[in-house]
Design a protein around this motif. Structure first.
Motif, PDB file in Angstrom:
ATOM      1  N   LYS A  67      14.948 -45.273  -7.964  1.00 22.54           N
ATOM      2  CA  LYS A  67      16.413 -45.195  -7.236  1.00 22.54           C
ATOM      3  C   LYS A  67      17.046 -46.436  -7.354  1.00 22.54           C
ATOM      4  N   GLU A  68      16.396 -47.667  -7.485  1.00 22.35           N
ATOM      5  CA  GLU A  68      17.072 -48.941  -7.271  1.00 22.35           C
ATOM      6  C   GLU A  68      18.060 -49.065  -8.814  1.00 22.35           C
ATOM      7  N   ASN A  69      17.347 -48.402 -10.029  1.00 25.59           N
ATOM      8  CA  ASN A  69      17.992 -48.428 -11.104  1.00 25.59           C
ATOM      9  C   ASN A  69      18.936 -47.333 -11.605  1.00 25.59           C
ATOM     10  N   ILE A  70      19.400 -46.530 -10.524  1.00 17.68           N
ATOM     11  CA  ILE A  70      20.324 -45.598 -10.744  1.00 17.68           C
ATOM     12  C   ILE A  70      21.669 -46.005 -10.051  1.00 17.68           C
ATOM     13  N   LYS A  71      22.757 -45.778 -10.752  1.00 22.94           N
ATOM     14  CA  LYS A  71      24.197 -46.309 -10.485  1.00 22.94           C
ATOM     15  C   LYS A  71      25.109 -45.201 -10.689  1.00 22.94           C
ATOM     16  N   VAL A  72      25.674 -45.005  -9.325  1.00 22.87           N
ATOM     17  CA  VAL A  72      26.573 -43.661  -9.370  1.00 22.87           C
ATOM     18  C   VAL A  72      28.054 -44.411  -8.893  1.00 22.87           C
ATOM     19  N   ASP A  73      29.095 -44.098  -9.764  1.00 22.96           N
ATOM     20  CA  ASP A  73      30.337 -44.610  -9.639  1.00 22.96           C
ATOM     21  C   ASP A  73      31.196 -43.457  -9.423  1.00 22.96           C
ATOM     22  N   VAL A  74      32.344 -43.434  -8.631  1.00 24.54           N
ATOM     23  CA  VAL A  74      33.242 -42.654  -8.396  1.00 24.54           C
ATOM     24  C   VAL A  74      34.688 -43.165  -8.691  1.00 24.54           C
ATOM     25  N   ASP A  75      35.446 -42.567  -9.372  1.00 21.99           N
ATOM     26  CA  ASP A  75      36.950 -43.176  -9.440  1.00 21.99           C
ATOM     27  C   ASP A  75      37.930 -42.010  -9.552  1.00 21.99           C
ATOM     28  N   GLY A  76      38.542 -41.484  -8.571  1.00 19.44           N
ATOM     29  CA  GLY A  76      39.306 -40.534  -8.318  1.00 19.44           C
ATOM     30  C   GLY A  76      38.338 -39.027  -8.758  1.00 19.44           C
ATOM     31  N   ASN A  77      38.716 -38.541  -9.752  1.00 18.30           N
ATOM     32  CA  ASN A  77      37.958 -37.282 -10.168  1.00 18.30           C
ATOM     33  C   ASN A  77      36.884 -37.594 -11.177  1.00 18.30           C
ATOM     34  N   LYS A  78      36.638 -38.804 -11.451  1.00 21.96           N
ATOM     35  CA  LYS A  78      35.753 -39.132 -12.519  1.00 21.96           C
ATOM     36  C   LYS A  78      34.440 -39.727 -11.771  1.00 21.96           C
ATOM     37  N   VAL A  79      33.526 -39.016 -12.461  1.00 24.76           N
ATOM     38  CA  VAL A  79      32.006 -39.575 -11.841  1.00 24.76           C
ATOM     39  C   VAL A  79      31.258 -40.162 -12.926  1.00 24.76           C
ATOM     40  N   SER A  80      30.470 -41.206 -12.648  1.00 24.03           N
ATOM     41  CA  SER A  80      29.525 -41.914 -13.816  1.00 24.03           C
ATOM     42  C   SER A  80      28.360 -42.095 -13.132  1.00 24.03           C
ATOM     43  N   ILE A  81      27.295 -41.527 -14.068  1.00 21.58           N
ATOM     44  CA  ILE A  81      25.828 -41.852 -13.548  1.00 21.58           C
ATOM     45  C   ILE A  81      25.160 -42.653 -14.502  1.00 21.58           C
TER      46      ILE A  81
END
Length: 149
Positions: A67-81
């Motif tokens: 889990k330390e190596n997982i990054k989740v970013d949210v920008d408006g309606n865009k999600v990046s995993i």
């Protein structure tokens, strides 16, 4: 006769027919195809996305990741995993290497949702190789990284 015109030889393709070479080409393609499909399947992050009135639920398969190596970013309606795993296995016998194996894997997926997401109230959990995101819908734009629990 004009020397610039190509000569017509209707049987030249038949004369060059090489059944052994064609068969070898076919075998080469068959041998390479499964490896290509395996690599494509291995690199693709599989996801399920569901929606209700107030939120989206995303379940992404990330086997073998920490889990330390997982990054989740949210920008408006865009999600990046994004996730990265690396493995080092070493066995020694004195100063002579018997085996040394290293592998690393990177997965990344970006997708858009119909509504903007509230990054402050959204939750990310990683358990048994599955990342579960509960992304609450929001009006207004905001960029935020979500910590994985």
């Amino acid at each position: 006769m004009n020397r610039d015109l190509p000569s017509l030889a209707p049987l030249s393709d038949v004369a060059r027919f090489d059944p052994i070479g064609s068969f070898e080409d076919l075998l080469r393609e068959i041998r390479q195809a499964p490896l290509g499909r395996w690599m494509e399947a291995r690199q693709m992050m599989k996801m399920d996305v569901s929606e209700n009135e107030s939120s989206y639920t995303v379940k992404a398969e990330l086997p073998g990741m920490k889990k330390e190596n997982i990054k989740v970013d949210v920008d408006g309606n865009k999600v990046s995993i994004a996730a990265e795993a690396s493995e080092n296995q070493e066995e020694k016998n004195g100063d002579t290497w018997i085996r040394c194996e290293r592998s690393s894997e990177r997965l990344h997926r970006v997708f858009s949702l119909a509504h903007e997401v509230d990054g402050e109230k959204s939750v990310a959990r990683y358990e048994d190789g599955v990342l579960t995101l509960v992304l609450l819908k929001k009006n207004g734009k905001q960029s935020r990284q979500i910590n994985v629990q």
